[in-house]
Design a protein around this motif. Structure first.
Motif: not given
Lengths: 331, 129
Positions: A293-309
């Motif tokens: 779960x932790x890894x999945x949530x971390x990946x989710x936050x990284x993807x969101x950050x990439x989308x923002x950029x």
């Protein structure tokens, strides 16, 4: 003349009620005149075959009567292309929904063959409803616009502004995003009642932690906002600063939610009745589930950050694009 | 005027020919009904003048023109048969004048376009490619 009487009776059946007598009387006169002319030429009474030939040349009763109807079509040429597109979309989405529901039922209750078999029989009924509502809606719109001439009152000044070529977005991408988001929203709304949809067979031994209940509504809100944005992009398939800002806001909210959740473990716990009986190996299983779960949530936050950029860069690139003039658009 | 020796597609020709005739039929019917007639004689008269009309087209047209106030009709007995006689109404006569003026304007425009291309003012298609 029995044939003539039968023909006129058949035409009368399809005529508008108010003008049946009048039209049939006139048709009878026309056909009798034709038959009399032919009899004068031949110098004898017509045979049944010759009468039949005259009636056949006059036309099928349904077609003859149809020409007296004032409203000759349900959906006119102006709206038919849009009607055909909406019909295809509706039938496709209906098929997708039927397949997804069958898949969900198969996951929760097993016996995929029965569920998919049932879906195969249910789809024609759903497709018929889509067909009926779409046809009725467009027929009503066509009738209203024809009768009240609404289309002539449009103002060219309300047309969308000119867009640079680079700012047009793919309607197909927007539609896929919309459908995927709606499906995801449906899945999320079903998860509280059917945890197996999220955890699979592990739902028998694990339960979601309280953080998921806290974050449930924000997740639902995010998906609704994403669906609304995808719908807006589908209707108006070009980039605008407002929509870019909305996408950045949605991704920022996503990043925030994922980041907060990634720091709010544990995310799953053992079911109370199972925890009492379980041993060390089950504790290890719960630890692995929480790490996942932790890894999945971390990946989710990284993807969101990439989308923002990505969206910020897209904004900067499109903001500087020249707006075409009429000569450019017409090329 | 034909370019090349290829004959046009018969189906396409029929469709376009129908479109051309459709517009002229209303004017022809209004013009013919300056004199009172019933449906059968009207159709025969138009046929004799070179305008072939199917009865399935003519009678709905007569009803439509009457609904629009351009024709008047009455049932009368003639030769032991009851027939519906049609004639141009006052409004129909005025409409016919306007439509004939429009028809003549179209005819003049078309004549002008054709004479321009006949005199070589327009470039032939092969030269423009």
């Amino acid at each position: 003349m029995d044939l003539l009487a039968r023909y006129l009776q058949a035409v009368r059946f399809f005529l508008p009620r108010g003008s049946q007598d009048d039209i049939v009387r006139e048709l009878e006169e026309e056909l009798r005149a034709q038959m009399d002319d032919r009899e004068s030429q031949l110098g004898r009474t017509l045979t049944d075959g010759e009468c039949s030939e005259i009636l056949k040349r006059h036309g099928h009763p349904m077609l003859v009567a149809g020409r007296y109807r004032t409203h000759q079509r349900l959906i006119g040429p102006a709206f038919f292309p849009m009607y055909a597109l909406v019909m295809k979309l509706g039938l496709g989405i209906s098929l997708l929904v039927t397949a997804v529901l069958a898949a969900v039922a198969a996951v929760m209750e097993g016996d995929a063959a029965t569920h998919f078999g049932r879906a195969l029989f249910e789809y024609p009924g759903r497709a018929l409803m889509v067909f009926a509502w779409t046809t009725l809606s467009f027929a009503a719109i066509d009738y209203a616009l024809t009768r009240w001439d609404v289309a002539c009152s449009w103002d060219p000044k309300t047309l969308p502004r000119l867009q640079p070529n680079a700012s047009w977005t793919s309607r197909l991408n927007s539609l896929v995003e919309l459908i995927a988001t709606v499906v995801a929203l449906g899945w999320l709304l079903l998860v509280p009642k059917y945890p197996a949809l999220a955890m699979g067979p592990a739902a028998a031994v694990l339960v979601p932690a309280g953080i998921w209940t806290t974050m449930f509504l924000p997740f639902v809100g995010l998906l609704c906002a994403t669906a609304a944005l995808a719908f807006a992009n589908f209707l108006r398939p070009y980039w605008t600063p407002a929509r870019s800002a909305a996408r950045i806001a949605i991704q920022t909210a996503s990043f925030t939610i994922f980041a907060v959740m990634a720091r709010s473990g544990p995310w799953v716990t053992a079911r109370p009745d199972v925890a009492q009986q379980a041993g060390t190996s089950f504790d290890r299983f719960v630890e692995i589930a929480n790490n996942a779960c932790q890894v999945g949530l971390a990946i989710g936050s990284v993807i969101a950050l990439v989308e923002i950029v990505r969206e910020v860069l897209r904004w900067r690139a499109r903001r500087g694009s020249p707006v075409p003039d009429a000569a450019t658009v017409s090329r | 005027m034909a370019h090349g020796n290829q004959l046009p597609d018969p189906g396409l020709y029929d469709n376009l020919r129908l479109e051309v005739r459709r517009g002229s039929l209303t004017v022809a019917v209004l013009a013919a009904l300056r004199v009172e007639q019933y449906g059968y004689t009207l159709r025969r008269m138009l046929e004799d003048k070179g305008l072939l009309v199917e009865e399935g087209t003519l009678y709905p047209l007569l009803r439509r023109l009457e609904t629009q106030g351009l024709l008047v009709s009455e049932w009368r007995e003639e030769d032991k048969r009851t027939k519906r006689f049609y004639q141009l109404s006052g409004e129909g006569a005025r409409m016919l004048e306007l439509l004939l003026a429009e028809w003549q304007a179209i005819d003049r425009s078309l004549t002008s376009i054709l004479s321009e291309s006949d005199h070589g003012s327009a470039r032939p298609l092969s030269a423009s490619r």
